[in-house]
Scaffold this active site. Structure first.
Site, PDB file in Angstrom:
ATOM      1  N   HIS A 222      78.909 143.941  49.050  1.00 39.19           N
ATOM      2  CA  HIS A 222      79.499 145.080  50.663  1.00 39.19           C
ATOM      3  C   HIS A 222      78.835 144.572  52.028  1.00 39.19           C
ATOM      4  O   HIS A 222      79.255 145.265  52.833  1.00 39.19           O
ATOM      5  CB  HIS A 222      79.426 146.268  49.746  1.00 39.19           C
ATOM      6  CG  HIS A 222      80.292 146.638  48.777  1.00 39.19           C
ATOM      7  ND1 HIS A 222      80.002 145.678  46.961  1.00 39.19           N
ATOM      8  CD2 HIS A 222      82.029 146.458  48.657  1.00 39.19           C
ATOM      9  CE1 HIS A 222      81.845 146.054  46.386  1.00 39.19           C
ATOM     10  NE2 HIS A 222      82.365 147.035  47.233  1.00 39.19           N
TER      11      HIS A 222
ATOM     12  N   ARG B 286      92.667 154.280  48.270  1.00 32.63           N
ATOM     13  CA  ARG B 286      91.521 154.316  46.632  1.00 32.63           C
ATOM     14  C   ARG B 286      89.760 155.148  46.368  1.00 32.63           C
ATOM     15  O   ARG B 286      89.343 155.370  47.155  1.00 32.63           O
ATOM     16  CB  ARG B 286      90.578 152.601  46.404  1.00 32.63           C
ATOM     17  CG  ARG B 286      89.623 152.528  44.916  1.00 32.63           C
ATOM     18  CD  ARG B 286      89.389 150.833  45.514  1.00 32.63           C
ATOM     19  NE  ARG B 286      88.581 150.540  45.282  1.00 32.63           N
ATOM     20  CZ  ARG B 286      87.465 149.808  45.963  1.00 32.63           C
ATOM     21  NH1 ARG B 286      88.487 148.103  45.039  1.00 32.63           N
ATOM     22  NH2 ARG B 286      86.224 149.537  46.845  1.00 32.63           N
TER      23      ARG B 286
ATOM     24  N   GLU C  67      90.636 144.187  37.764  1.00 29.78           N
ATOM     25  CA  GLU C  67      89.509 143.756  38.310  1.00 29.78           C
ATOM     26  C   GLU C  67      88.695 143.270  37.295  1.00 29.78           C
ATOM     27  O   GLU C  67      87.881 143.414  37.412  1.00 29.78           O
ATOM     28  CB  GLU C  67      88.775 144.461  39.668  1.00 29.78           C
ATOM     29  CG  GLU C  67      88.692 145.901  39.002  1.00 29.78           C
ATOM     30  CD  GLU C  67      88.505 146.620  40.520  1.00 29.78           C
ATOM     31  OE1 GLU C  67      87.795 145.360  41.039  1.00 29.78           O
ATOM     32  OE2 GLU C  67      87.808 147.845  40.846  1.00 29.78           O
TER      33      GLU C  67
ATOM     34  N   ASN D  50      87.105 139.626  43.645  1.00 30.67           N
ATOM     35  CA  ASN D  50      86.425 140.202  43.896  1.00 30.67           C
ATOM     36  C   ASN D  50      85.811 140.393  42.422  1.00 30.67           C
ATOM     37  O   ASN D  50      84.360 139.573  42.033  1.00 30.67           O
ATOM     38  CB  ASN D  50      85.678 141.027  44.633  1.00 30.67           C
ATOM     39  CG  ASN D  50      86.191 141.079  46.140  1.00 30.67           C
ATOM     40  OD1 ASN D  50      87.082 139.815  46.614  1.00 30.67           O
ATOM     41  ND2 ASN D  50      86.197 142.137  47.391  1.00 30.67           N
ATOM     42  N   ASP D  51      85.794 141.606  42.105  1.00 35.53           N
ATOM     43  CA  ASP D  51      85.457 141.960  40.480  1.00 35.53           C
ATOM     44  C   ASP D  51      85.561 140.866  39.511  1.00 35.53           C
ATOM     45  O   ASP D  51      84.954 140.291  38.249  1.00 35.53           O
ATOM     46  CB  ASP D  51      85.182 143.423  40.493  1.00 35.53           C
ATOM     47  CG  ASP D  51      84.508 143.950  40.960  1.00 35.53           C
ATOM     48  OD1 ASP D  51      83.311 144.108  40.521  1.00 35.53           O
ATOM     49  OD2 ASP D  51      85.121 145.176  41.528  1.00 35.53           O
TER      50      ASP D  51
ATOM     51  N   ARG E 293      79.044 139.024  41.708  1.00 35.86           N
ATOM     52  CA  ARG E 293      79.046 138.680  43.571  1.00 35.86           C
ATOM     53  C   ARG E 293      78.419 138.366  43.982  1.00 35.86           C
ATOM     54  O   ARG E 293      77.883 138.412  45.269  1.00 35.86           O
ATOM     55  CB  ARG E 293      80.718 139.617  43.662  1.00 35.86           C
ATOM     56  CG  ARG E 293      79.847 141.117  43.269  1.00 35.86           C
ATOM     57  CD  ARG E 293      80.657 142.305  43.163  1.00 35.86           C
ATOM     58  NE  ARG E 293      81.590 142.401  44.834  1.00 35.86           N
ATOM     59  CZ  ARG E 293      82.698 142.940  44.706  1.00 35.86           C
ATOM     60  NH1 ARG E 293      83.158 143.501  43.576  1.00 35.86           N
ATOM     61  NH2 ARG E 293      83.248 143.044  46.476  1.00 35.86           N
TER      62      ARG E 293
ATOM     63  N   CYS F 174      94.395 142.012  46.946  1.00 33.86           N
ATOM     64  CA  CYS F 174      93.231 142.843  47.613  1.00 33.86           C
ATOM     65  C   CYS F 174      92.038 142.274  47.732  1.00 33.86           C
ATOM     66  O   CYS F 174      90.887 142.833  48.475  1.00 33.86           O
ATOM     67  CB  CYS F 174      93.259 144.323  47.391  1.00 33.86           C
ATOM     68  SG  CYS F 174      92.533 145.257  46.561  1.00 33.86           S
TER      69      CYS F 174
HETATM   70  C1  PEP Z   1      87.924 143.174  44.656  1.00 32.33           C
HETATM   71  O1  PEP Z   1      86.624 143.960  43.519  1.00 32.33           O
HETATM   72  O2  PEP Z   1      88.025 142.333  44.500  1.00 32.33           O
HETATM   73  C2  PEP Z   1      87.672 145.048  45.164  1.00 32.33           C
HETATM   74  C3  PEP Z   1      89.356 144.676  46.081  1.00 32.33           C
HETATM   75  O3  PEP Z   1      87.264 145.467  45.406  1.00 32.33           O
HETATM   76  P1  PEP Z   1      85.359 146.202  45.900  1.00 32.33           P
HETATM   77  O4  PEP Z   1      85.531 144.523  46.590  1.00 32.33           O
HETATM   78  O5  PEP Z   1      85.233 147.236  46.595  1.00 32.33           O
HETATM   79  O6  PEP Z   1      85.154 146.046  44.582  1.00 32.33           O
HETATM   80 MG    MG Z   2      86.423 145.720  43.016  1.00 28.07          MG
END
Ligand code: PEP
Ligand code: MG
Length: 582
Positions: free
Chosen positions: A192, A335, A434, A457-458, A468, A505
């Site tokens: 993040h 979200r 995810e 990402n997750d 990650r 996303c």
């Molecule tokens: C993801 O996990 O791909 C996502 C878009 O959410 P975040 O990156 O906020 O966990």
């Molecule tokens: Mg995520």
């Protein structure tokens, strides 16, 4: 010092050249850093100042403890004060700084850790003092580095920030006018902190392992956030080369501005919906400026940034209103809170979790904190009256969670009705796909939601068992792994079969190397960080769906991420040669 090149993970594009400033972190080993001989006095002065502040803090703490708990409990601070006043200790600090030509931080850390070791070898009742020694070390270091941090907010010149790691709040609090780049030892591409750096448009490279020892405050540093490279003390030729890259990048970005008003449509006429991800309400302006059609992911947990208290219903409502006002009737997908793991709760938790990414995060956290969850849902339902607002639940791993979350939404709707408060009861509801379990069971979820959003990402992290945020396994973190691609393909297919819109996303939506493949897998809705929108649009406008299908077919024949990545790179290089200037 000679020029040094380092490779890390480029997480926020752009090139910056400036002098370094080091942010120390009390949580990690302070590296041995040397200062010129004539700086020793200023290190001693900083140390004296930090000692005085620490003494004052302890006296205040002691007085408050006497008031609240009593004199006896407060007596533990006598040891802290005694040690901070100890002339022998200060003599040792002084000798370490003068003989080793090191920073005050390093002197504090080495001398006090030596003390701690001595206490440990003593009888039990003295061994307990070790904790107090560490406490004092932390306090002194905080007050030493605090002085530096403070000066970071009053910068008068451009700098590159070097740190072991940064929290999203530290990154977000940075002075954007003067902080030109960020480089860290730790971190991963989708952590993040990386997302915040991108949102702020500060070039950043993370996962450099030991940049805090390889560079020092005052060094000239080049950060290339696109390639993931860092150069410490560049020679003139290298500097000129990067200045040239920077000019080429600026020209390329400027040339893409012309795309702003053009649609994201393929050469053979397929409309693609291209939306933006935002973390802060102000970013919505840049989504539209860059040509995005709305907000495909609003990460609301950033409302917790910079504040120790939970946002109120009005705080939520106000933030959503800001976004909706700018978006008008364009979609805004909000979200619900994705707290936990690397997002805020760990650093504040009284008992940090051992395995936070598998712990109480996201929708699980909300379902265990219902009043907090309801406050947000109320605000979303109220704000939804004013625009095309949709609600998205993160990290769903079983259908019961979805049903529970929906039943809470229904409770909130009933409350709002009873209270006669304006709201939108038929708000579209979607979930993030995810986790592997959600991807595998998409057909069940699709029957109960209005839309799906793939969070790669997750999804990558949980499918490949790769943290990650951990730079040590960063090379294993890739959405190009055939297993991840298979899940993505299946989710999109189920969405098509059941006529439920699917968007994506995760960070690969912003990566032009994945655009053709995703189109070929059937994706028609992308949501990405605003600065990447023009580039992705450029790829979309340069290809046909037939080409995309061919790429997807070709990829399905390959069985390793490395081969897939190199194939995707070669295809994209033909479409966007400007990105690959070497
Ligand atoms: C993801 O996990 O791909 C996502 C878009 O959410 P975040 O990156 O906020 O966990
Ligand atoms: Mg995520």
């Amino acid at each position: 010092m000679a020029m040094k090149r380092k490779e890390g993970i480029g997480v926020s594009p752009g090139i910056a050249i400036a002098q370094a400033v080091m942010i120390d972190n009390e949580e990690f080993d302070i590296p041995e850093r040397h200062v010129p001989v004539d700086h020793a006095q200023s290190e001693l002065d900083r140390l004296n100042q930090a000692t005085e502040i620490s003494q004052q803090e302890i006296r205040d703490l002691q007085a408050r403890t006497v008031e609240r708990i009593g004199k006896e409990a407060a007596s533990i601070f006598d040891f802290h004060l005694g040690l901070l006043n100890d002339t022998v200790l200060h003599q040792k600090f002084k000798e370490t700084i003068l003989s080793g030509h090191v920073t005050a931080e390093y002197a504090v850390a080495t001398v006090l850790r030596g003390y701690a070791r001595e206490f440990l070898s003593m009888p039990q009742y003295l061994a307990e003092r070790v904790k107090d020694v560490y406490d004092i070390e932390k306090r002194l270091l905080r007050n030493l580095t605090g002085q530096r941090r403070q000066s970071l907010s009053h910068l008068t010149r451009d700098v590159i920030v070097i740190a072991h790691d940064l929290t999203p709040s530290q990154t977000a609090g940075m002075d954007r006018d003067h902080i030109k780049g960020i480089i860290t030892d730790a971190g991963g591409a989708t952590s993040h902190t990386a997302i915040v750096a991108r949102a702020l448009g500060i070039p950043a490279v993370v996962g450099l392992n030991d940049i805090t020892t390889d560079a020092a405050g005052g060094d000239t540093i080049i950060v290339d956030g696109h390639r993931g490279s860092v150069v410490v003390q560049p020679d003139d030729d290298t500097r000129e080369q990067y200045q040239r890259y920077a000019r080429q990048q600026t020209e390329f970005i400027d040339s893409l501005d012309a795309l702003q008003a053009l649609p994201a449509v393929t050469k053979d006429g397929h409309d693609i919906s291209l939306l933006g991800n935002i973390e802060f309400p102000e970013e919505v302006q840049s989504v539209l400026k860059k040509g995005g059609l709305g907000v495909g992911l609003y990460r609301t947990e950033f409302l917790f940034l910079g504040s120790d208290t939970e946002p109120t219903e009005e705080d939520h409502f106000h933030a959503y209103q800001q976004v909706i006002e700018v978006c008008g009737d364009r979609p805004v997908i909000i979200r619900t809170l994705d707290l936990g793991a690397d997002k805020y709760t760990q650093s504040r938790a009284r008992t940090p979790e051992r395995n936070p990414f598998l712990g109480l995060r996201s929708i699980r956290f909300c379902l265990q904190n219902i009043p907090m969850f309801k406050r947000q849902v109320r605000a979303i339902l109220r704000a939804a009256v004013h625009g095309d607002v949709q609600m998205l639940f993160p990290l769903i791993t079983n259908i019961t969670e979805l049903r529970q979350a929906k039943s809470i939404v229904n409770d909130v709707i009933e409350d709002l009705e009873e209270e006669g408060i304006e709201h939108r009861p038929d708000i579209p509801i979607g979930i993030m796909i995810e986790t592997p379990s959600a991807a595998i069971q998409t057909d069940a979820y699709a029957k109960e939601v209005d839309f799906l959003s793939i969070g790669t990402n997750d999804l990558v992290q949980y499918t490949l068992a790769v943290d990650r945020t951990n730079e040590r396994v960063a090379s294993l973190f890739t959405a190009a792994h055939p297993a991840v691609l298979k899940l993505i393909r299946d989710v999109i297919r189920v969405g098509q079969q059941q006529d439920v819109p699917v968007s994506l996303c995760g960070e690969i939506a912003a990566d032009p190397e994945f655009t053709l493949l995703l189109l070929g897998l059937g994706l028609r809705r992308f949501s990405c960080t605003p600065p990447a929108i023009p580039e992705i649009k450029q790829v979309i406008r340069s290809v046909t769906i037939q080409q995309a299908l061919d790429v997807a077919r070709q990829v399905s024949r390959l069985d390793s991420a490395a081969e897939i990545l190199s194939y995707l790179r070669s295809v994209t290089r033909k479409i966007l040669p400007e990105v690959y200037t070497e």
